[in-house]
Write an enzyme that holds these catalytic residues in place. Structure first.
Site, PDB file in Angstrom:
ATOM      1  N   HIS A  45      -0.184   1.661   7.844  1.00 34.58           N
ATOM      2  CA  HIS A  45      -1.655   1.712   7.762  1.00 34.58           C
ATOM      3  C   HIS A  45      -2.177   0.927   8.965  1.00 34.58           C
ATOM      4  O   HIS A  45      -1.580  -0.091   9.332  1.00 34.58           O
ATOM      5  CB  HIS A  45      -2.178   0.994   6.505  1.00 34.58           C
ATOM      6  N   CYS A  65      -4.879  -5.983   2.674  1.00 40.80           N
ATOM      7  CA  CYS A  65      -4.652  -4.863   1.742  1.00 40.80           C
ATOM      8  C   CYS A  65      -5.198  -5.158   0.353  1.00 40.80           C
ATOM      9  O   CYS A  65      -5.503  -4.231  -0.397  1.00 40.80           O
ATOM     10  CB  CYS A  65      -3.167  -4.578   1.577  1.00 40.80           C
TER      11      CYS A  65
HETATM   12  N1  ARG Z   1       2.556  -0.320  -1.862  1.00 41.26           N
HETATM   13  C1  ARG Z   1       1.330   0.042  -1.253  1.00 41.26           C
HETATM   14  C2  ARG Z   1       1.470   1.388  -0.548  1.00 41.26           C
HETATM   15  O1  ARG Z   1       2.484   1.622   0.050  1.00 41.26           O
HETATM   16  C3  ARG Z   1       0.869  -1.004  -0.281  1.00 41.26           C
HETATM   17  C4  ARG Z   1      -0.464  -0.693   0.287  1.00 41.26           C
HETATM   18  C5  ARG Z   1      -0.879  -1.625   1.385  1.00 41.26           C
HETATM   19  N2  ARG Z   1      -2.223  -1.368   1.756  1.00 41.26           N
HETATM   20  C6  ARG Z   1      -2.734  -1.462   2.976  1.00 41.26           C
HETATM   21  N3  ARG Z   1      -4.011  -1.320   3.104  1.00 41.26           N
HETATM   22  N4  ARG Z   1      -1.990  -1.641   4.036  1.00 41.26           N
HETATM   23  O2  ARG Z   1       0.607   2.221  -0.586  1.00 41.26           O
END
Ligand code: ARG
Length: 277
Positions: free
Chosen positions: A169, A265
């Site tokens: 992300h 996150c």
């Molecule tokens: N386990 C979650 C996923 O893989 C973690 C999300 C992390 N979020 C972020 N905004 N980077 O979707």
């Protein structure tokens, strides 16, 4: 730096768990969470943010372990919200709850078509120096989603291609800061995207983050005014931030790193701090 306190959405980690693997950080962590510790760490972040923001809570739900990562609830700008449509089907059961939350809270909700993945503010960050949006694609968000953002928001959308699966992300490898500064981990982007970043943000405003710090989720930071909340950074990066007038709080968010997430996150800015000037 003068600011209105932003509203930030968080979700208590009551049902947080690593029980599927949808990013490299989750691999091998199934069942290894210390939930009590996760609660303490999350509370540390909530309490720290409460000193400079209004924290609003989303109700946790059993069976939705990643709901705690509210950055992925959707993208909000002004009165309008675009709820996420997740790439991995494991997170799709979160979608009706997220959409309902935006509707019940009075947002002008725009819904993406079924075939376009978009993971909210995890892949869409408003710059603090210019009127544009850094929009990630390549792993969890599809570039087609950027066209909808262009259509729905009065913001220039700068498409940034992510190339390292550990930084899946854009909020794991880039963080706009007050005063137009930018934390970023250059190897996470393809060459054109890196060039786009460097064209827009003057050298003296860019703060490159090493792989060591990026691996500690130092780019996954929440910035409100002069405060920066993050998991951890080495002395060199903390010094670089403090030299620019920021105050860094290192919270230690080990349990959330096991799921591939950290401070940023765990939050969704519902209002952006007012831009100066
Ligand atoms: N386990 C979650 C996923 O893989 C973690 C999300 C992390 N979020 C972020 N905004 N980077 O979707």
């Amino acid at each position: 730096m003068t600011h209105d306190a932003p509203r930030i959405l968080m979700c208590p980690p009551e049902f947080f768990e690593v029980d599927y693997v949808i990013n490299p950080w989750m691999d091998g962590h199934s069942g290894s969470l210390d939930l009590e510790l996760a609660r303490v760490q999350w509370e540390r972040l909530r309490a720290g943010l409460a000193e400079c923001a209004d924290v609003v809570l989303l109700e946790p739900r059993p069976g939705l372990p990643d709901l705690v990562f509210t950055a992925n609830a959707g993208f909000v700008y002004g009165p309008r919200a675009v709820p996420s449509h997740f790439m991995p089907h494991e997170r799709r059961p979160e979608e009706p709850h997220l959409r309902a939350w935006f509707e019940q809270n009075g947002y002008d909700v725009r819904v993406l078509p079924e075939n376009v993945a978009f993971e909210g503010a995890g892949d869409a960050l408003i710059d603090r120096g210019g009127p544009w949006l850094w929009a990630g694609y390549g792993f969890r968000t599809e570039i087609e989603a950027h066209d909808y953002l262009r259509r729905w928001f009065d913001l220039e959308v700068v498409s940034i291609r992510l190339v390292d699966p550990r930084f899946y992300h854009i909020d794991t490898c880039l963080c706009p800061l007050d005063g137009g500064y930018l934390l970023y981990h250059p190897p996470a982007f393809d060459a054109d995207s890196r060039a786009a970043i460097e064209r827009r943000v003057p050298r003296e405003k860019r703060i490159p983050v090493s792989v060591e710090n990026a691996g500690h989720f130092a780019c996954n930071a929440v910035n409100v005014g002069e405060r920066i909340f993050m998991n951890r950074a080495n002395g060199q990066l903390v010094d670089a931030l403090e030299a620019r007038g920021f105050r860094v709080s290192q919270l230690g968010l080990s349990e959330f790193l096991k799921a591939g997430g950290s401070a940023k996150c765990l939050t969704l800015k519902l209002t952006e701090p007012r831009r100066e000037g």
